[in-house]
Design a protein around this motif. Structure first.
Motif, PDB file in Angstrom:
ATOM      1  N   GLY A  95       0.520  -1.034   0.363  1.00 16.10           N
ATOM      2  CA  GLY A  95      -0.056  -0.284   0.099  1.00 16.10           C
ATOM      3  C   GLY A  95       0.597   1.054   0.238  1.00 16.10           C
ATOM      4  N   GLY A  96       2.059   1.667   0.846  1.00 22.99           N
ATOM      5  CA  GLY A  96       2.931   2.327   0.757  1.00 22.99           C
ATOM      6  C   GLY A  96       3.414   2.493  -0.370  1.00 22.99           C
ATOM      7  N   TRP A  97       4.001   1.128  -1.284  1.00 25.46           N
ATOM      8  CA  TRP A  97       4.245   1.998  -2.369  1.00 25.46           C
ATOM      9  C   TRP A  97       3.327   2.710  -3.630  1.00 25.46           C
ATOM     10  N   GLY A  98       2.002   1.669  -3.572  1.00 25.58           N
ATOM     11  CA  GLY A  98       1.226   2.252  -4.125  1.00 25.58           C
ATOM     12  C   GLY A  98       1.206   3.775  -3.845  1.00 25.58           C
ATOM     13  N   ALA A  99       1.129   4.009  -2.919  1.00 27.71           N
ATOM     14  CA  ALA A  99       1.173   5.485  -2.185  1.00 27.71           C
ATOM     15  C   ALA A  99       2.341   6.069  -2.935  1.00 27.71           C
ATOM     16  N   ALA A 100       2.950   5.557  -3.054  1.00 28.25           N
ATOM     17  CA  ALA A 100       4.518   6.784  -3.264  1.00 28.25           C
ATOM     18  C   ALA A 100       4.424   6.846  -5.477  1.00 28.25           C
ATOM     19  N   ALA A 101       3.925   5.457  -5.366  1.00 30.17           N
ATOM     20  CA  ALA A 101       3.847   5.775  -7.512  1.00 30.17           C
ATOM     21  C   ALA A 101       2.478   6.403  -7.666  1.00 30.17           C
ATOM     22  N   SER A 102       1.845   6.530  -6.906  1.00 26.06           N
ATOM     23  CA  SER A 102       0.634   7.725  -7.250  1.00 26.06           C
ATOM     24  C   SER A 102       1.461   9.470  -6.798  1.00 26.06           C
ATOM     25  N   MET A 103       2.318   9.745  -5.828  1.00 29.45           N
ATOM     26  CA  MET A 103       2.814  10.548  -5.601  1.00 29.45           C
ATOM     27  C   MET A 103       3.812  11.137  -6.626  1.00 29.45           C
ATOM     28  N   ILE A 104       4.372  10.166  -7.104  1.00 32.54           N
ATOM     29  CA  ILE A 104       4.950   9.656  -8.826  1.00 32.54           C
ATOM     30  C   ILE A 104       4.708   9.997  -9.503  1.00 32.54           C
ATOM     31  N   ALA A 105       3.333   9.695 -10.068  1.00 33.75           N
ATOM     32  CA  ALA A 105       2.442   9.488 -11.476  1.00 33.75           C
ATOM     33  C   ALA A 105       2.350  11.250 -11.263  1.00 33.75           C
ATOM     34  N   ILE A 106       1.993  11.772  -9.940  1.00 30.15           N
ATOM     35  CA  ILE A 106       1.402  13.599 -10.477  1.00 30.15           C
ATOM     36  C   ILE A 106       2.546  13.775 -10.346  1.00 30.15           C
ATOM     37  N   CYS A 107       3.554  13.932 -10.130  1.00 25.99           N
ATOM     38  CA  CYS A 107       4.293  14.457 -10.904  1.00 25.99           C
ATOM     39  C   CYS A 107       5.303  14.421 -11.537  1.00 25.99           C
ATOM     40  N   GLY A 108       5.146  13.742 -12.620  1.00 30.94           N
ATOM     41  CA  GLY A 108       5.771  13.273 -13.460  1.00 30.94           C
ATOM     42  C   GLY A 108       4.429  14.001 -14.679  1.00 30.94           C
ATOM     43  N   LEU A 109       2.661  13.607 -14.055  1.00 32.83           N
ATOM     44  CA  LEU A 109       2.534  14.035 -15.147  1.00 32.83           C
ATOM     45  C   LEU A 109       1.738  16.215 -15.412  1.00 32.83           C
ATOM     46  N   VAL A 110       2.525  16.742 -13.683  1.00 29.26           N
ATOM     47  CA  VAL A 110       2.286  17.620 -13.914  1.00 29.26           C
ATOM     48  C   VAL A 110       4.015  18.736 -14.564  1.00 29.26           C
ATOM     49  N   SER A 111       5.087  18.180 -13.847  1.00 34.74           N
ATOM     50  CA  SER A 111       6.308  17.745 -15.005  1.00 34.74           C
ATOM     51  C   SER A 111       5.662  18.605 -16.429  1.00 34.74           C
ATOM     52  N   VAL A 112       5.905  17.203 -16.882  1.00 36.27           N
ATOM     53  CA  VAL A 112       5.122  17.414 -18.741  1.00 36.27           C
ATOM     54  C   VAL A 112       4.392  18.600 -18.751  1.00 36.27           C
ATOM     55  N   GLN A 113       3.197  18.686 -17.907  1.00 34.40           N
ATOM     56  CA  GLN A 113       2.254  20.149 -18.042  1.00 34.40           C
ATOM     57  C   GLN A 113       3.090  21.143 -18.669  1.00 34.40           C
ATOM     58  N   VAL A 114       3.695  20.831 -17.511  1.00 35.14           N
ATOM     59  CA  VAL A 114       4.579  22.828 -17.222  1.00 35.14           C
ATOM     60  C   VAL A 114       5.304  22.446 -18.552  1.00 35.14           C
ATOM     61  N   LEU A 115       6.268  21.094 -18.864  1.00 31.32           N
ATOM     62  CA  LEU A 115       7.145  21.496 -19.876  1.00 31.32           C
ATOM     63  C   LEU A 115       6.809  21.703 -20.870  1.00 31.32           C
ATOM     64  N   PHE A 116       5.335  21.088 -21.636  1.00 32.93           N
ATOM     65  CA  PHE A 116       5.193  21.774 -22.069  1.00 32.93           C
ATOM     66  C   PHE A 116       4.472  22.977 -22.905  1.00 32.93           C
ATOM     67  N   ARG A 117       4.417  23.645 -21.587  1.00 37.67           N
ATOM     68  CA  ARG A 117       3.864  24.972 -21.867  1.00 37.67           C
ATOM     69  C   ARG A 117       5.224  25.968 -21.958  1.00 37.67           C
ATOM     70  N   LEU A 118       6.280  25.251 -21.267  1.00 40.11           N
ATOM     71  CA  LEU A 118       7.874  26.656 -21.242  1.00 40.11           C
ATOM     72  C   LEU A 118       8.010  26.205 -22.491  1.00 40.11           C
ATOM     73  N   LEU A 119       7.723  25.227 -23.391  1.00 42.33           N
ATOM     74  CA  LEU A 119       7.855  24.817 -24.928  1.00 42.33           C
ATOM     75  C   LEU A 119       7.253  26.164 -25.520  1.00 42.33           C
ATOM     76  N   ASP A 120       5.840  26.129 -24.894  1.00 44.27           N
ATOM     77  CA  ASP A 120       5.447  26.440 -26.259  1.00 44.27           C
ATOM     78  C   ASP A 120       5.570  28.141 -26.239  1.00 44.27           C
ATOM     79  N   ALA A 121       5.600  28.396 -24.467  1.00 44.59           N
ATOM     80  CA  ALA A 121       6.388  29.822 -24.303  1.00 44.59           C
ATOM     81  C   ALA A 121       7.713  30.512 -25.052  1.00 44.59           C
ATOM     82  N   ILE A 122       8.290  29.483 -25.098  1.00 43.48           N
ATOM     83  CA  ILE A 122       9.822  30.195 -25.826  1.00 43.48           C
ATOM     84  C   ILE A 122       9.409  29.895 -27.108  1.00 43.48           C
ATOM     85  N   LEU A 123       8.659  29.213 -27.436  1.00 50.70           N
ATOM     86  CA  LEU A 123       8.588  29.082 -29.256  1.00 50.70           C
ATOM     87  C   LEU A 123       7.852  30.164 -29.085  1.00 50.70           C
ATOM     88  N   VAL A 124       6.641  30.572 -29.165  1.00 51.27           N
ATOM     89  CA  VAL A 124       6.539  32.363 -28.622  1.00 51.27           C
ATOM     90  C   VAL A 124       7.300  33.604 -28.710  1.00 51.27           C
TER      91      VAL A 124
END
Length: 185
Positions: free
Chosen positions: A12-41
């Motif tokens: 269960g603890g590993w499941g909780a940790a995997a959930s937190m890592i997935a949140i971090c990964g999703l948010v990081s990728v979304q931020v990187l996509f927006r950063l890439l768009d901002a740099i291109l503009v």
């Protein structure tokens, strides 16, 4: 206090940790996509418009997993907030019975929550409930995560109650409560 089902609580603890890592990964990728768009503009280019649809919704459901899957693991490692200011001042013979009562109440409330979650999952399945956000996620999936986490917590409470009750009946004066000194895994 030793917990016999510790591998299950660790899972269960590993499941909780995997959930937190997935949140971090999703948010990081979304931020990187927006950063890439901002740099291109910034350099006169056109936006690519890359994005992950429903990131906030997915993150919210993953937060449910991170919060509830780790409850038993946290409990077995004595990391829950405990209101022991009064209880710790009681003699060991009295404290063991107070702890037994508190664990019994906690288990009863937790089992009531598990029962309610089970009926909620059955209702979601019978009505084919899906989330109302951008993604149509069947609601029984995050609800099942809640139920699994609370079921693990019920098992941990049951183990602690059994051990504490055994001590209360056999040798109440030797009771050692959850504390930082008893670091058993």
């Amino acid at each position: 206090m030793r917990f016999r089902l510790m591998p299950l609580y660790r899972l269960g603890g590993w499941g909780a940790a995997a959930s937190m890592i997935a949140i971090c990964g999703l948010v990081s990728v979304q931020v990187l996509f927006r950063l890439l768009d901002a740099i291109l503009v910034l350099f006169g280019g056109d936006r690519l418009g890359l994005e992950i649809g429903g990131v906030s919704e997915l993150a919210a459901y993953l937060l449910v997993g991170a919060s509830f899957l780790g409850t038993a693991y946290t409990f077995t490692h004595h990391a829950h907030i405990r209101m022991s200011l009064l209880i710790q001042r009681l003699p060991a013979r009295v404290r063991v019975f107070v702890e037994t009562w508190c664990l019994g109440v906690a288990l009863a409330l937790n089992l009531l929550l598990c029962w309610s979650l089970w009926t909620l999952i059955q209702e979601s399945l019978s009505y084919n409930d899906v989330s109302s956000g951008m993604l149509a996620i069947p609601l029984w999936i995050p609800q099942l995560t809640l139920l699994v986490g609370m079921s693990l917590m019920s098992l941990a409470l049951l183990e602690a109650l059994g051990s504490t009750t055994r001590t209360a009946v056999t040798a109440p004066a030797s009771y050692q409560p959850f504390d930082e000194d008893a670091k058993e895994v």
